[in-house]
Design a protein around this motif. Sequence first.
Motif, PDB file in Angstrom:
ATOM      1  N   GLN A  34       0.822  -1.212   0.000  1.00  0.00           N
ATOM      2  CA  GLN A  34       0.000   0.000   0.000  1.00  0.00           C
ATOM      3  C   GLN A  34       0.859   1.266   0.000  1.00  0.00           C
ATOM      4  O   GLN A  34       0.583   2.227  -0.733  1.00  0.00           O
ATOM      5  CB  GLN A  34      -0.921   0.001   1.221  1.00  0.00           C
ATOM      6  CG  GLN A  34      -2.048  -1.018   1.168  1.00  0.00           C
ATOM      7  CD  GLN A  34      -2.897  -0.967   2.415  1.00  0.00           C
ATOM      8  OE1 GLN A  34      -2.364  -0.932   3.536  1.00  0.00           O
ATOM      9  NE2 GLN A  34      -4.211  -0.965   2.245  1.00  0.00           N
ATOM     10  N   ILE A  35       1.903   1.254   0.845  1.00  0.00           N
ATOM     11  CA  ILE A  35       2.775   2.436   0.925  1.00  0.00           C
ATOM     12  C   ILE A  35       3.487   2.658  -0.406  1.00  0.00           C
ATOM     13  O   ILE A  35       3.615   3.798  -0.886  1.00  0.00           O
ATOM     14  CB  ILE A  35       3.800   2.264   2.065  1.00  0.00           C
ATOM     15  CG1 ILE A  35       3.075   2.202   3.416  1.00  0.00           C
ATOM     16  CG2 ILE A  35       4.805   3.414   2.051  1.00  0.00           C
ATOM     17  CD1 ILE A  35       2.310   3.455   3.757  1.00  0.00           C
ATOM     18  N   LEU A  36       3.958   1.572  -1.052  1.00  0.00           N
ATOM     19  CA  LEU A  36       4.629   1.706  -2.339  1.00  0.00           C
ATOM     20  C   LEU A  36       3.696   2.308  -3.382  1.00  0.00           C
ATOM     21  O   LEU A  36       4.076   3.229  -4.121  1.00  0.00           O
ATOM     22  CB  LEU A  36       5.124   0.337  -2.798  1.00  0.00           C
ATOM     23  CG  LEU A  36       5.767   0.293  -4.202  1.00  0.00           C
ATOM     24  CD1 LEU A  36       6.995   1.193  -4.258  1.00  0.00           C
ATOM     25  CD2 LEU A  36       6.123  -1.143  -4.579  1.00  0.00           C
ATOM     26  N   GLN A  37       2.460   1.796  -3.446  1.00  0.00           N
ATOM     27  CA  GLN A  37       1.505   2.313  -4.411  1.00  0.00           C
ATOM     28  C   GLN A  37       1.194   3.778  -4.146  1.00  0.00           C
ATOM     29  O   GLN A  37       1.077   4.598  -5.057  1.00  0.00           O
ATOM     30  CB  GLN A  37       0.227   1.473  -4.359  1.00  0.00           C
ATOM     31  CG  GLN A  37      -0.811   1.847  -5.410  1.00  0.00           C
ATOM     32  CD  GLN A  37      -0.334   1.513  -6.802  1.00  0.00           C
ATOM     33  OE1 GLN A  37       0.354   0.506  -7.009  1.00  0.00           O
ATOM     34  NE2 GLN A  37      -0.677   2.349  -7.766  1.00  0.00           N
ATOM     35  N   ARG A  38       1.086   4.140  -2.880  1.00  0.00           N
ATOM     36  CA  ARG A  38       0.765   5.522  -2.512  1.00  0.00           C
ATOM     37  C   ARG A  38       1.893   6.467  -2.902  1.00  0.00           C
ATOM     38  O   ARG A  38       1.659   7.569  -3.433  1.00  0.00           O
ATOM     39  CB  ARG A  38       0.499   5.597  -1.014  1.00  0.00           C
ATOM     40  CG  ARG A  38      -0.042   6.938  -0.537  1.00  0.00           C
ATOM     41  CD  ARG A  38      -0.278   6.903   0.958  1.00  0.00           C
ATOM     42  NE  ARG A  38      -1.122   5.780   1.325  1.00  0.00           N
ATOM     43  CZ  ARG A  38      -1.311   5.363   2.594  1.00  0.00           C
ATOM     44  NH1 ARG A  38      -0.670   5.976   3.565  1.00  0.00           N
ATOM     45  NH2 ARG A  38      -2.094   4.346   2.838  1.00  0.00           N
ATOM     46  N   ARG A  39       3.143   6.048  -2.647  1.00  0.00           N
ATOM     47  CA  ARG A  39       4.275   6.918  -2.975  1.00  0.00           C
ATOM     48  C   ARG A  39       4.418   7.088  -4.498  1.00  0.00           C
ATOM     49  O   ARG A  39       4.780   8.157  -4.991  1.00  0.00           O
ATOM     50  CB  ARG A  39       5.570   6.355  -2.393  1.00  0.00           C
ATOM     51  CG  ARG A  39       5.592   6.279  -0.889  1.00  0.00           C
ATOM     52  CD  ARG A  39       5.528   7.654  -0.255  1.00  0.00           C
ATOM     53  NE  ARG A  39       5.506   7.556   1.193  1.00  0.00           N
ATOM     54  CZ  ARG A  39       4.395   7.593   1.936  1.00  0.00           C
ATOM     55  NH1 ARG A  39       3.217   7.756   1.333  1.00  0.00           N
ATOM     56  NH2 ARG A  39       4.440   7.492   3.234  1.00  0.00           N
ATOM     57  N   ILE A  40       4.137   6.034  -5.254  1.00  0.00           N
ATOM     58  CA  ILE A  40       4.177   6.144  -6.713  1.00  0.00           C
ATOM     59  C   ILE A  40       3.138   7.155  -7.188  1.00  0.00           C
ATOM     60  O   ILE A  40       3.413   7.997  -8.054  1.00  0.00           O
ATOM     61  CB  ILE A  40       3.954   4.773  -7.357  1.00  0.00           C
ATOM     62  CG1 ILE A  40       5.142   3.843  -7.071  1.00  0.00           C
ATOM     63  CG2 ILE A  40       3.740   4.908  -8.864  1.00  0.00           C
ATOM     64  CD1 ILE A  40       4.951   2.428  -7.581  1.00  0.00           C
ATOM     65  N   ASN A  41       1.948   7.079  -6.617  1.00  0.00           N
ATOM     66  CA  ASN A  41       0.895   8.030  -6.994  1.00  0.00           C
ATOM     67  C   ASN A  41       1.317   9.467  -6.675  1.00  0.00           C
ATOM     68  O   ASN A  41       1.098  10.396  -7.476  1.00  0.00           O
ATOM     69  CB  ASN A  41      -0.399   7.697  -6.265  1.00  0.00           C
ATOM     70  CG  ASN A  41      -1.041   6.412  -6.748  1.00  0.00           C
ATOM     71  OD1 ASN A  41      -0.796   5.968  -7.865  1.00  0.00           O
ATOM     72  ND2 ASN A  41      -1.851   5.794  -5.892  1.00  0.00           N
ATOM     73  N   GLN A  42       1.907   9.661  -5.509  1.00  0.00           N
ATOM     74  CA  GLN A  42       2.334  11.001  -5.129  1.00  0.00           C
ATOM     75  C   GLN A  42       3.432  11.521  -6.055  1.00  0.00           C
ATOM     76  O   GLN A  42       3.434  12.693  -6.441  1.00  0.00           O
ATOM     77  CB  GLN A  42       2.815  11.001  -3.671  1.00  0.00           C
ATOM     78  CG  GLN A  42       1.698  10.779  -2.659  1.00  0.00           C
ATOM     79  CD  GLN A  42       2.229  10.594  -1.252  1.00  0.00           C
ATOM     80  OE1 GLN A  42       3.393  10.243  -1.047  1.00  0.00           O
ATOM     81  NE2 GLN A  42       1.364  10.811  -0.270  1.00  0.00           N
ATOM     82  N   SER A  43       4.379  10.638  -6.419  1.00  0.00           N
ATOM     83  CA  SER A  43       5.467  11.068  -7.306  1.00  0.00           C
ATOM     84  C   SER A  43       4.946  11.419  -8.691  1.00  0.00           C
ATOM     85  O   SER A  43       5.364  12.424  -9.295  1.00  0.00           O
ATOM     86  CB  SER A  43       6.521   9.955  -7.411  1.00  0.00           C
ATOM     87  OG  SER A  43       7.065   9.670  -6.137  1.00  0.00           O
TER      88      SER A  43
END
Length: 359
Positions: A34-43
């Motif tokens: 979940q954290i990986l997906q969230r950080r990709i979205n933010q980037s």
Amino acid sequence: MFENLSVERELERAGVPLFAWNEPIKLDGGRAQQILQRRINQSVTEYEVFNALELSWGGICTHVREGWNIGRPPYGYNLRRIRHPNPLRASKGLTKSRLEPHGSKAEVVNQMAHWRYYEWLGYETITDLLNADPERYPSPLPYGAKRARGAWSKSAVTDMLLNPKYTGYQVYNRRSASTGRRTFKDPSLWVWSSEPSHEPLIPKWMFDEMYARRRAHAGSRDGGDRDSHVQTCRTYVLRGRVFCGCRRRMSGVCRGTGGTRTYYMCWPKPIRVGHSGWYPEHPTTLYVREEVFLDGISHLLRTGCSVRTVATSSPPISPLARIMRCRSARLSAISFSGESTTSPDASEMCSTRVATAPS
């Protein structure tokens, strides 16, 4: 990114779960995916924001470099609408614009530049001259009609004489509003058109010189009349027109019994003497008798001086006005030898340097 993470941490400490729009809603188990997906979205989101800003900035710079105008035309110009070069936008009625001179108002700008460059008048004096004849020099209209004062202001005169659009080029990014007030940026950051795009009202060489010496007049009022201060008891013939070899304006002082001897003094602040860009050999205080300058000027008036003529739409200035009123005719041969209180030969002591167009 930092702001997003700060909000996320605050919500976590408060026990509030946070999910992205494409995250599975899971309240138990591992959170790494979940954290990986969230950080990709933010980037990706941050990339899109900066990419849009860069594309927008690039489009504006291209628009300016091609010579198209942005915003309201400066005083002295009108907008000339031109069919948009893009057929699709032209079909929607969109246009681009260039600047063209406005007859009588363009002459006002020429006159202001003449006063500033050739006669070295200050902004406040130019403002008074413009307000003295409102029919000949109509005042500019501000953006808001309610703000119109029906007269010239010192700030309006200053902005006009420092506006590089009057040189015939389109210029953008001169001011910054990020600090909460509009301030000038360094000229190296300005965006210029690749070539002149409209008729200039102020020659480029003249604007460059006026901009370079824009602060040389600061702290010195125009005219030779007595100052309004109650302790003022005398005036000086060459007040504000004598410069030392270190490029500082010399001030008048009187010495002797009853103040019978008039000198012009250069007394730089001790903290500045010897610093980089200044003159380390400059004495603590430099005095030059007024008679030295007057003898030199008299010699020049008797023998004549070589001054190149400058093509201008304004009336020519007499040689006397060039020498006595134009501050660019500086008496620049002041030595630091300590012998400046004696009068050397006038031809060696004085030299006039009237700023003209480069040949």
